[in-house]
Design a protein around this motif. Structure first.
Motif, short mmCIF file in Angstrom:
data_model
loop_
_atom_site.label_atom_id
_atom_site.label_comp_id
_atom_site.label_asym_id
_atom_site.label_seq_id
_atom_site.Cartn_x
_atom_site.Cartn_y
_atom_site.Cartn_z
N ALA A 26 51.97 103.03 6.29
CA ALA A 26 52.35 104.42 6.56
C ALA A 26 53.11 104.93 5.34
O ALA A 26 53.79 104.15 4.67
CB ALA A 26 53.22 104.52 7.81
N TYR A 33 51.99 100.73 10.53
CA TYR A 33 51.34 100.94 11.82
C TYR A 33 50.45 99.76 12.18
O TYR A 33 49.89 99.09 11.31
CB TYR A 33 50.44 102.18 11.77
N LEU A 82 49.03 103.41 19.00
CA LEU A 82 49.60 103.29 17.67
C LEU A 82 50.97 102.63 17.81
O LEU A 82 51.84 103.14 18.51
CB LEU A 82 49.74 104.68 17.04
N LEU A 84 54.44 101.25 15.86
CA LEU A 84 55.24 101.30 14.64
C LEU A 84 55.86 99.93 14.42
O LEU A 84 56.51 99.38 15.33
CB LEU A 84 56.35 102.36 14.75
N ILE A 199 49.05 110.49 15.47
CA ILE A 199 50.08 110.67 14.44
C ILE A 199 50.51 112.13 14.34
O ILE A 199 51.71 112.44 14.27
CB ILE A 199 49.57 110.16 13.08
#
Length: 442
Positions: A26, A33, A82, A84, A199
């Motif tokens: 990212a 990600y 997704l 993080l 996103i």
């Protein structure tokens, strides 16, 4: 799939609880990600709206290294999630959201359960073809599967399409078509575009999520220590001194007013590329290393005090850098160079070429001869004028390969920079300035 590409895909593949995922960068220093299927991280597998807390999700590299999860976001419509990930420095991966067509050859990579009962999980790759495309979904067909046990656990794995010797991430697998007792030859996948939507519609700590791009695009100085490798130098001390001199010049001049690589990517887009190169090449590290080296050379030649947007616009009128992802000798794609966008380049401006090749080119400079390379350019290709089409130059252009320029001005003149006593940075800068100025003026 060759060995190098297989290793790159393996480096990006992770285990997400009972499924698989793909680790991607990212454009931030805070996180990376993992792209995966959302059913891998749901509280209830059949309820896409409720996802488990980040701390309850286990993401591991194939060697068993656990990756901390900071946050999790789901689509709510598609089987896509997704994650993080903290504390990960991952290399860029070629990535595109709209690059699939029916019958495209592809590869699927993931971690089936029958390859996890060991010290390290073993990735498996499967040959396949794209057989159906519907909105954000597509299907792949493979002859590699025999039964359910060879597929379960792969869900969330990456689907890659081959483009010019490189594998492009185009989707994430999320479902089998057949029942458990049947042969599993058809699989459903979600397009990478869905993750772009996730996103775009979410934040982390009240800040918009970063795009799936390498962090080096935030600032040219992130790339500085990789510029001017000068690998062919015989004297290590002189090589180190010259690199330090060039890099210190950049640190002093590339202040906060200097546009970032990402801002230039957004401003110029495809105009940074040799005609015919796909847009995902805009994230190639070699492109931005070349841009940084051009800026440093221009600082030497122009003796400018700072680099800002005004200087960049002026620079592109005089020196136009075009990049190709090709690993071939640059003279092999000279006709593509001739078809590139030269709008705004002064008649006596030069074209500088960079491409994805480590070794310096055999030939440093050439001329684009329109009468030789382009057939019947006076006749339009269609009755309609396409204002976005690349403009062919109306005269012959001087074309210089940037790596060849460095080889001519520094590497092949190594003896000119060898000090008789203590290395003198001021004298070196003067020598470099005059050498590059003379070479560009030829």
């Amino acid at each position: 799939m060759n060995a190098v590409t297989s290793e790159q895909i393996k480096n990006h593949a992770v285990v997400v609880d009972q499924g698989s995922g793909v680790l991607v960068p990212a454009m931030t220093g805070q996180y990376a990600y993992v792209l995966t299927a959302s059913h891998n991280v749901r509280v209830n597998r059949h309820d896409p709206k409720v996802l488990r807390a980040a701390g309850d999700i286990q993401v591991t590299m194939p060697d068993g290294t656990r990756l901390p999860v900071l946050a999790v976001f789901g689509s709510g419509v598609d089987d896509a999630a997704l994650l993080l990930i903290a504390g990960v420095d991952i290399e860029p991966i070629a990535y595109a959201s709209n690059s699939i067509q029916l019958d495209d050859r592809a590869w699927l990579a993931g971690y089936p359960h029958n390859r996890r009962g060991r010290e390290e999980a073993q990735i498996r790759t499967f040959k396949c073809e794209i057989t159906d495309i519907d909105r954000s979904d597509f299907c792949i067909e493979t002859s590699s599967f025999a039964n359910y046990g060879e597929v379960v656990g792969v869900s969330g794995g990456g689907v890659y399409k081959q483009v010019d010797q490189e594998w492009l991430l185009v989707g994430i697998e999320y479902s089998m078509e057949g029942r458990e007792e049947e042969s599993q030859n058809w699989l459903k996948c979600v397009s990478i575009a869905v993750f772009d939507q996730i996103i775009a519609s979410n934040k982390y700590k009240d800040v918009a999520l970063a795009p799936v791009l390498p962090p080096f695009l935030l600032n040219f100085l992130n790339l500085l220590d990789q510029t001017f490798p000068l690998d062919a130098f015989e004297c290590r001390d002189t090589r180190r001194a010259l690199r330090d001199t060039l890099q210190e010049l950049a640190r002093g001049k590339l202040t906060s007013d200097c546009p970032s690589p990402h801002s230039l990517m957004q401003k110029f887009g495809d105009r940074l590329l040799v005609h015919g190169n796909p847009r995902f090449r805009l994230a190639d590290k070699k492109l931005w290393l070349s841009w940084l080296e051009l800026l440093i050379v221009s600082l030497l030649v122009d003796k400018t005090k700072e680099v800002n947007d005004t200087y960049i616009d002026d620079l592109r009128k005089r020196r136009r850098l075009l990049y190709s992802g090709s690993t071939q000798e640059w003279t092999r794609f000279m006709e593509d160079i001739a078809h590139s966008n030269f709008d705004g380049l002064d008649p006596d401006g030069i074209v500088l070429i960079s491409n994805n090749r480590d070794a310096p080119p055999s030939k440093t400079r050439s001329k684009i001869r329109i009468d030789k390379l382009v057939t019947d350019i006076s006749r339009p290709s269609s009755p309609q004028l396409d204002i976005d089409a690349p403009r062919k130059p109306t005269t012959a252009r001087t074309v210089v390969h940037l790596d060849g320029l460095h080889a001519d001005c520094i590497v092949r003149r190594e003896d000119d920079y060898v000090p008789t006593g203590e290395f003198d940075q001021t004298a070196a800068i003067d020598q470099l300035s005059e050498t590059y100025r003379a070479a560009i003026a030829q």
